[in-house]
Design an enzyme around this catalytic site. Structure first.
Site, short mmCIF file in Angstrom:
data_model
loop_
_atom_site.label_atom_id
_atom_site.label_comp_id
_atom_site.label_asym_id
_atom_site.label_seq_id
_atom_site.Cartn_x
_atom_site.Cartn_y
_atom_site.Cartn_z
N LYS A 80 78.88 65.54 37.64
CA LYS A 80 77.75 65.72 39.10
C LYS A 80 78.42 67.17 39.27
O LYS A 80 79.41 67.63 39.07
CB LYS A 80 78.10 64.85 40.03
CG LYS A 80 77.21 64.67 40.77
CD LYS A 80 76.18 63.46 40.89
CE LYS A 80 75.21 63.63 42.02
NZ LYS A 80 74.15 62.38 41.89
N GLY A 176 63.36 51.10 54.32
CA GLY A 176 63.06 52.51 53.56
C GLY A 176 61.89 52.63 52.65
O GLY A 176 61.86 52.09 51.41
N GLY A 178 60.23 55.11 51.11
CA GLY A 178 60.14 56.48 50.42
C GLY A 178 59.52 56.38 49.00
O GLY A 178 58.68 55.27 48.59
N HIS A 179 59.81 57.39 48.16
CA HIS A 179 59.45 57.47 47.01
C HIS A 179 59.64 55.97 46.14
O HIS A 179 58.83 55.61 45.38
CB HIS A 179 59.96 58.47 46.26
CG HIS A 179 59.66 59.65 46.54
ND1 HIS A 179 60.35 60.62 47.44
CD2 HIS A 179 58.35 60.63 46.42
CE1 HIS A 179 59.79 61.74 47.75
NE2 HIS A 179 58.52 61.73 47.27
N VAL A 180 60.68 55.58 46.28
CA VAL A 180 61.01 54.33 45.32
C VAL A 180 60.77 53.15 46.35
O VAL A 180 60.05 52.24 45.82
CB VAL A 180 62.82 54.12 45.28
CG1 VAL A 180 63.12 52.97 44.38
CG2 VAL A 180 63.17 55.39 44.42
N TYR A 182 58.27 52.26 48.49
CA TYR A 182 56.96 52.10 48.39
C TYR A 182 56.66 51.32 47.23
O TYR A 182 55.98 50.33 47.29
CB TYR A 182 56.23 53.06 49.20
CG TYR A 182 54.93 52.78 49.58
CD1 TYR A 182 54.86 52.52 51.09
CD2 TYR A 182 53.86 52.35 48.79
CE1 TYR A 182 53.62 51.92 51.61
CE2 TYR A 182 52.63 51.89 49.23
CZ TYR A 182 52.66 51.79 50.89
OH TYR A 182 51.43 51.22 51.09
P1 NAD Z 1 63.09 59.10 49.97
O1 NAD Z 1 63.70 60.09 50.69
O2 NAD Z 1 61.70 59.22 49.22
O3 NAD Z 1 62.83 57.67 50.88
C1 NAD Z 1 63.79 57.19 51.71
C2 NAD Z 1 62.90 56.55 52.78
O4 NAD Z 1 63.80 56.04 53.75
C3 NAD Z 1 61.94 57.37 53.69
O5 NAD Z 1 60.87 56.81 53.68
C4 NAD Z 1 62.82 57.61 54.97
O6 NAD Z 1 61.77 57.73 56.13
C5 NAD Z 1 63.48 56.34 55.01
N1 NAD Z 1 64.64 56.18 56.07
C6 NAD Z 1 65.51 57.26 56.28
N2 NAD Z 1 66.56 56.55 57.20
C7 NAD Z 1 66.10 55.34 57.39
C8 NAD Z 1 66.50 54.63 58.35
N3 NAD Z 1 67.62 54.54 59.11
N4 NAD Z 1 66.10 53.16 58.41
C9 NAD Z 1 65.26 52.91 57.68
N5 NAD Z 1 64.50 53.86 56.64
C10 NAD Z 1 64.80 55.11 56.61
O7 NAD Z 1 64.19 58.62 48.78
P2 NAD Z 1 63.90 57.74 47.55
O8 NAD Z 1 63.89 58.61 46.37
O9 NAD Z 1 63.04 56.94 47.71
O10 NAD Z 1 65.35 57.12 47.26
C11 NAD Z 1 65.91 55.94 48.16
C12 NAD Z 1 67.31 55.70 47.80
O11 NAD Z 1 67.07 55.16 46.49
C13 NAD Z 1 68.29 56.61 48.07
O12 NAD Z 1 69.43 56.04 48.68
C14 NAD Z 1 68.44 57.43 46.74
O13 NAD Z 1 69.78 57.89 46.42
C15 NAD Z 1 68.32 56.13 45.94
N6 NAD Z 1 68.02 56.32 44.65
C16 NAD Z 1 66.59 57.05 44.09
C17 NAD Z 1 66.27 56.98 42.89
C18 NAD Z 1 65.00 57.81 42.48
O14 NAD Z 1 64.50 57.83 41.39
N7 NAD Z 1 64.34 58.49 43.56
C19 NAD Z 1 67.25 56.82 41.87
C20 NAD Z 1 68.53 56.26 42.13
C21 NAD Z 1 68.84 55.86 43.27
#
Ligand code: NAD
Length: 341
Positions: A80, A176, A178-180, A182
Site C-alpha cells: 500500500k 451505506g 454507495g457504489h457497493v 446499493y
Molecule cells: P461509497 O463512498 O460509494 O459509499 C459509501 C456510502 O456510505 C455512501 O452512500 C455514503 O453516503 C454512506 N455513508 C457515509 N457515512 C455514513 C454513515 N455514517 N451512515 C450511513 N451511511 C453513510 O463507497 P463504496 O465504494 O461503496 O465502499 C463502501 C465500503 O466498502 C468502504 O468501507 C470501502 O472501503 C469498502 N470497500 C469497497 C470496495 C469497492 O469495490 N468499492 C472494495 C472493498 C471494500
C-alpha cells in the site's frame, strides 16, 4: 526507535520513503509481502497530522492487503502507499507523475491503484510514468464485483448459521447505499430479502425506497433494528462494544473495510453467537476484478473466482466452529498458511 518498533511493523519486506521537492511529493510505499507475487494495493492520499501517523497507516494497510490477496487466491502479495497531502487542495499532475517515477524505480515489486483520496483520473498521471498501476477505470468499476462477493458471502453465512438455502423473507439492516452497498441491496432485494437502510445521502435513500421497497432509518438507529443480517457498507470500526450490545442480527456480512474496532471484537461476536464474515474475505471481489484486469487474465473465469468467496467463507465458518475460534482468527490463519514460508 521510530520505525522498527512501530506496532504495525510485521515482517514488512521493504518500506520506501519517496520525496520530490518540485512537486512536493511525500509518499511512503510499504511492501509487506511478495511471496505470492508482486505487492498490490491502493494509494491513499490523506492530510496526516504527523509522519508517524502516515507510516502507521501504510504499514497497517499493506499488511491487510497481504491477507486479503492471499485469502482471495490471487497471485499477488500485499502493499500500500500513502501520499501525505490534502486531497482537496494539493493534487497536481506533477505530484502523481512523481509517484509514478518512484514506483518505476521499484521495478514492479509494488503495483498501485486508486484508494481513499485518489481517483482513476489521478492514476492516469501515475500511468504516464510507470506501468505498475492498476484499476485505471478504463474497463469498469470494481464495485459490482465487491457487491457480488458480499451477496454470495451472505448466502454462505445464512446457510451455515441459519441453516437456510434462501434469503426469502430475511431482514437485512444495510448501512451505506454507495457504489457497493446499493448493488448489494439490489441483489438482496431480488433474492426476496427485506431491507432496512441508513445513509447520509437522501437521494440514495429515496431511490432505495422506490426501487427496493426499503425501510429507511436514521444513521444511528441502524444498530437497533430487528434484523437477521447486519451489512456494514459505509464506515469502518462499526463492530465495537457499543454496537455489539445493540445488534439483533446474528450475521454480519458487509463490504466495509476494518469492521472490527479492535481485534478482540471477533471473539466478542463469537461469544454473542454472531457469525462475522471477515471483512477482508467477503469484500475481495473488487481486488479480484482489478487483479484480473491488470494481469490480463481472461475474464471468463472472473465471475466464478468472485463466487468462490462464498466457498472460502463456508470453510472459515466450519473451521471456526470446529476449532472454537473467532472467524477473524481462522481467516488470518488461512492467509498465513499461504503467504508465510
Ligand atoms: P461509497 O463512498 O460509494 O459509499 C459509501 C456510502 O456510505 C455512501 O452512500 C455514503 O453516503 C454512506 N455513508 C457515509 N457515512 C455514513 C454513515 N455514517 N451512515 C450511513 N451511511 C453513510 O463507497 P463504496 O465504494 O461503496 O465502499 C463502501 C465500503 O466498502 C468502504 O468501507 C470501502 O472501503 C469498502 N470497500 C469497497 C470496495 C469497492 O469495490 N468499492 C472494495 C472493498 C471494500
Amino acid at each position: 526507535a521510530f520505525v522498527f518498533n512501530e506496532i504495525n511493523f510485521d515482517n514488512h519486506e521493504q518500506v520506501v520513503f519517496a520525496s520530490e521537492a518540485k512537486s512536493g511529493l511525500k509518499a511512503i510505499i510499504a511492501i509487506h509481502n511478495t511471496k505470492l507475487g508482486p505487492a498490490m494495493g491502493g494509494c491513499r492520499m490523506w492530510n496526516y497530522a504527523t509522519e508517524a501517523e502516515a507510516l502507521r497507516d501504510a504499514l497497517r494497510l499493506s499488511r491487510g492487503m497481504t491477507y486479503k490477496n492471499a485469502v482471495a487466491g490471487l497471485p499477488i502479495g500485499g502493499g500500500k502507499s500513502v501520499i501525505i497531502a490534502n486531497p482537496k487542495t494539493d493534487k497536481t499532475p506533477a505530484l502523481f507523475e512523481a509517484l509514478g517515477e518512484a514506483l518505476e524505480r521499484l521495478s514492479g515489486r509494488y503495483i498501485t491503484a486508486e484508494d481513499v483520496g485518489t481517483s482513476p483520473s489521478d492514476m492516469a498521471y501515475v500511468a504516464g510514468k510507470t506501468k505498475y498501476v492498476a484499476g485505471l477505470g478504463d474497463r469498469g468499476d470494481p464495485s459490482p464485483f465487491t457487491a457480488l462477493g458480499c451477496f454470495v458471502g451472505a448466502q454462505a453465512a445464512v446457510k451455515h448459521h441459519l441453516k437456510r438455502d434462501s434469503m426469502e423473507g430475511l431482514v437485512v439492516a444495510l448501512q451505506g447505499l454507495g457504489h457497493v452497498g446499493y448493488d448489494y441491496a439490489r441483489q438482496l432485494h431480488a433474492a426476496g430479502a427485506k431491507l432496512i437502510v441508513a445513509d447520509i445521502d437522501q437521494a440514495s435513500l429515496k431511490r432505495a425506497q422506490e426501487e427496493l421497497h426499503a425501510e429507511v432509518v436514521g444513521i444511528n438507529e441502524i444498530y437497533d433494528v430487528q434484523a437477521d443480517i447486519y451489512a456494514p457498507c459505509a464506515l469502518g470500526a462499526t463492530l465495537n462494544p457499543d454496537t455489539l450490545s445493540r445488534l439483533k442480527a446474528k450475521i454480519v456480512a458487509g463490504a466495509a473495510n476494518n469492521q472490527l474496532a479492535t481485534a478482540d471484537m471477533g471473539e466478542v461476536c463469537r461469544q454473542k453467537g454472531i457469525l462475522y464474515a471477515p471483512d477482508f474475505v467477503i469484500n475481495a471481489g473488487g481486488i479480484i476484478k482489478v487483479c484480473y484486469e491488470y494481469m490480463n487474465t481472461p475474464e471468463d473465469g472472473m465471475d466464478a473466482h468472485v463466487r468462490r468467496i462464498g466457498e472460502t467463507l463456508a470453510e472459515v465458518f466450519a473451521r471456526a466452529d470446529s476449532e472454537g475460534l473467532p472467524t477473524s482468527v481462522v481467516a488470518d490463519r488461512i492467509a498465513e498458511a499461504r503467504f508465510k514460508n
